[in-house]
Design a protein around this motif. Structure first.
Motif, mmCIF file in Angstrom:
data_model
loop_
_atom_site.group_PDB
_atom_site.id
_atom_site.type_symbol
_atom_site.label_atom_id
_atom_site.label_comp_id
_atom_site.label_asym_id
_atom_site.label_seq_id
_atom_site.Cartn_x
_atom_site.Cartn_y
_atom_site.Cartn_z
ATOM 1 N N ALA A 104 35.409 45.157 44.022
ATOM 2 C CA ALA A 104 35.172 45.465 42.608
ATOM 3 C C ALA A 104 34.087 46.524 42.472
ATOM 4 C CB ALA A 104 34.793 44.189 41.855
ATOM 5 N N GLU A 153 34.426 50.244 40.735
ATOM 6 C CA GLU A 153 33.576 50.746 39.655
ATOM 7 C C GLU A 153 32.935 52.074 40.038
ATOM 8 O OE1 GLU A 153 33.661 49.559 36.792
ATOM 9 O OE2 GLU A 153 34.577 47.595 37.153
ATOM 10 N N GLY A 166 42.609 43.541 41.140
ATOM 11 C CA GLY A 166 43.244 42.620 40.198
ATOM 12 C C GLY A 166 44.032 41.544 40.908
ATOM 13 N N CYS A 225 41.680 39.008 42.502
ATOM 14 C CA CYS A 225 41.155 38.102 41.474
ATOM 15 C C CYS A 225 42.200 37.054 41.096
ATOM 16 C CB CYS A 225 40.747 38.894 40.236
ATOM 17 S SG CYS A 225 39.259 39.886 40.421
ATOM 18 N N GLU A 251 40.306 33.667 39.939
ATOM 19 C CA GLU A 251 39.258 34.131 39.030
ATOM 20 C C GLU A 251 39.769 34.067 37.584
ATOM 21 O OE1 GLU A 251 36.153 35.081 39.811
ATOM 22 O OE2 GLU A 251 36.470 34.650 41.934
ATOM 23 N N ASP A 252 38.861 34.300 36.645
ATOM 24 C CA ASP A 252 39.228 34.287 35.230
ATOM 25 C C ASP A 252 40.421 35.200 34.981
ATOM 26 O OD1 ASP A 252 38.483 33.785 32.279
ATOM 27 O OD2 ASP A 252 38.504 35.975 32.429
ATOM 28 N N THR A 288 39.813 38.640 33.622
ATOM 29 C CA THR A 288 39.230 39.593 34.560
ATOM 30 C C THR A 288 40.323 40.292 35.356
ATOM 31 O OG1 THR A 288 37.217 38.267 34.767
ATOM 32 C CG2 THR A 288 37.664 39.862 36.516
ATOM 33 N N ALA A 289 41.245 39.512 35.912
ATOM 34 C CA ALA A 289 42.353 40.096 36.672
ATOM 35 C C ALA A 289 43.186 41.004 35.781
ATOM 36 C CB ALA A 289 43.220 38.987 37.263
ATOM 37 N N HIS A 290 43.478 40.548 34.571
ATOM 38 C CA HIS A 290 44.282 41.332 33.630
ATOM 39 C C HIS A 290 43.609 42.676 33.345
ATOM 40 C CE1 HIS A 290 47.268 41.604 30.305
ATOM 41 N NE2 HIS A 290 46.341 42.373 29.761
ATOM 42 N N GLY A 291 42.299 42.644 33.185
ATOM 43 C CA GLY A 291 41.570 43.871 32.888
ATOM 44 C C GLY A 291 41.672 44.901 34.000
ATOM 45 N N TYR A 292 41.593 44.448 35.250
ATOM 46 C CA TYR A 292 41.729 45.375 36.375
ATOM 47 C C TYR A 292 43.131 45.987 36.417
ATOM 48 C CZ TYR A 292 37.216 44.109 38.407
ATOM 49 O OH TYR A 292 35.872 43.940 38.629
#
Length: 283
Positions: free
Chosen positions: A2, A6, A37, A40, A45-46, A49-53
């Protein structure tokens, strides 16, 4: 991973680069975002969070004009949505991958068939699920001999993966339908996948064999389900996957409601205990 992602995103926004270098950088960052993603997702993981990646990866691939990577990340997101119980959304997002259908290799089209089959299987739509599995097989068969070297799809989409992945979609149907023929066909397909998975891919082997055990137990075939469960537990040693944990718990639940012959009762108790240990070890 991650942190690297970034940094890659920040660096390209601050740097001066030629158009070609910028596209290549964005494409590589998109692939990394896809992997983050997925990691995650598999680690539990939340979900947001995975969806966002995945969403960020799709945007990067779109900016890079990388049709292959965009389609690949869309299939990853579709799998994630199906697993979260959002199969209808999973099918809708696949339309984004199909927008570049003409430019996708047969392997990429086969993977789209897989994710559609997974979504239709979750929706209990047997007709569409089988149609999608057929699409997957058709395009995989059409893949050229050098398809295994495709940088976007070939690193994992081999015959074992295609057989197993579509078999998992059929498994979702078989575990809810009173259709012995479907169950037998699914077990056969998953067994073929298991034999093709090398020993180095313990996670795939464990997921496949645990699913086989689920189907055998669902059929009431405890004599076959127990050794399959033990084999799956052996493959699961050292694997850490929330998705594997969930499947192990499903198998444990099925085995709690089976009637075993007197000679198998002790083995059944032992396998239940083994499954409990495996589920507890998955973090």
């Amino acid at each position: 991973m991650a942190g690297q992602f970034e940094w890659a995103c920040r660096a390209i926004r601050q740097a001066s680069a030629s158009h070609a270098v910028r596209r290549q950088w964005l494409s590589t960052a998109a692939r990394l975002g896809d992997l983050v993603g997925w990691a995650c997702f598999d680690a539990g993981e939340d979900a947001g969070t995975a969806h966002g990646y995945f969403v960020r990866s799709i945007r990067l691939a779109t900016e890079a004009e990388d049709v292959q990577q965009r389609a690949h990340t869309v299939t990853s997101l579709s799998r994630h949505l199906t697993y979260r119980g959002k199969a209808k959304e999973a099918l809708q997002i696949v339309d984004l991958a199909r927008s570049g259908w003409r430019d996708l290799p047969p392997l990429g089209r086969a993977v789209i068939g897989i994710v559609e089959a997974r979504a239709y299987g979750a929706l209990r739509d047997a007709g569409q699920c089988r149609r999608a599995v057929g699409l997957c097989d058709e395009h995989f068969d059409a893949s050229p001999a050098d398809g295994a070297h495709d940088p976007t799809w070939g690193y994992y989409a081999d015959l074992g993966q295609i057989l197993g992945d579509a078999g998992h979609a059929m498994c979702d149907l078989a575990l809810t339908a009173n259709n012995p023929a479907l169950t037998d066909a699914t077990i056969t397909r998953l067994h073929a996948a298991y034999e093709l998975h090398p020993g180095t891919v313990a996670r795939s082997r464990a997921l496949t064999m645990i699913r086989i055990a689920c189907l055998q137990a669902y059929q009431g075939n405890v004599a076959d389900a127990l050794p399959s469960a033990r084999a799956g537990c052996t493959d699961a040693a050292g694997v850490y996957s929330s998705r594997l944990r969930d499947d192990v718990r499903i198998l444990a639940h099925i085995l709690e409601h089976v009637d075993a012959e007197p000679g198998l009762k002790d083995d059944l108790v032992a396998v239940r205990a083994q499954l409990s240990g495996v589920a507890a070890s998955q973090v």
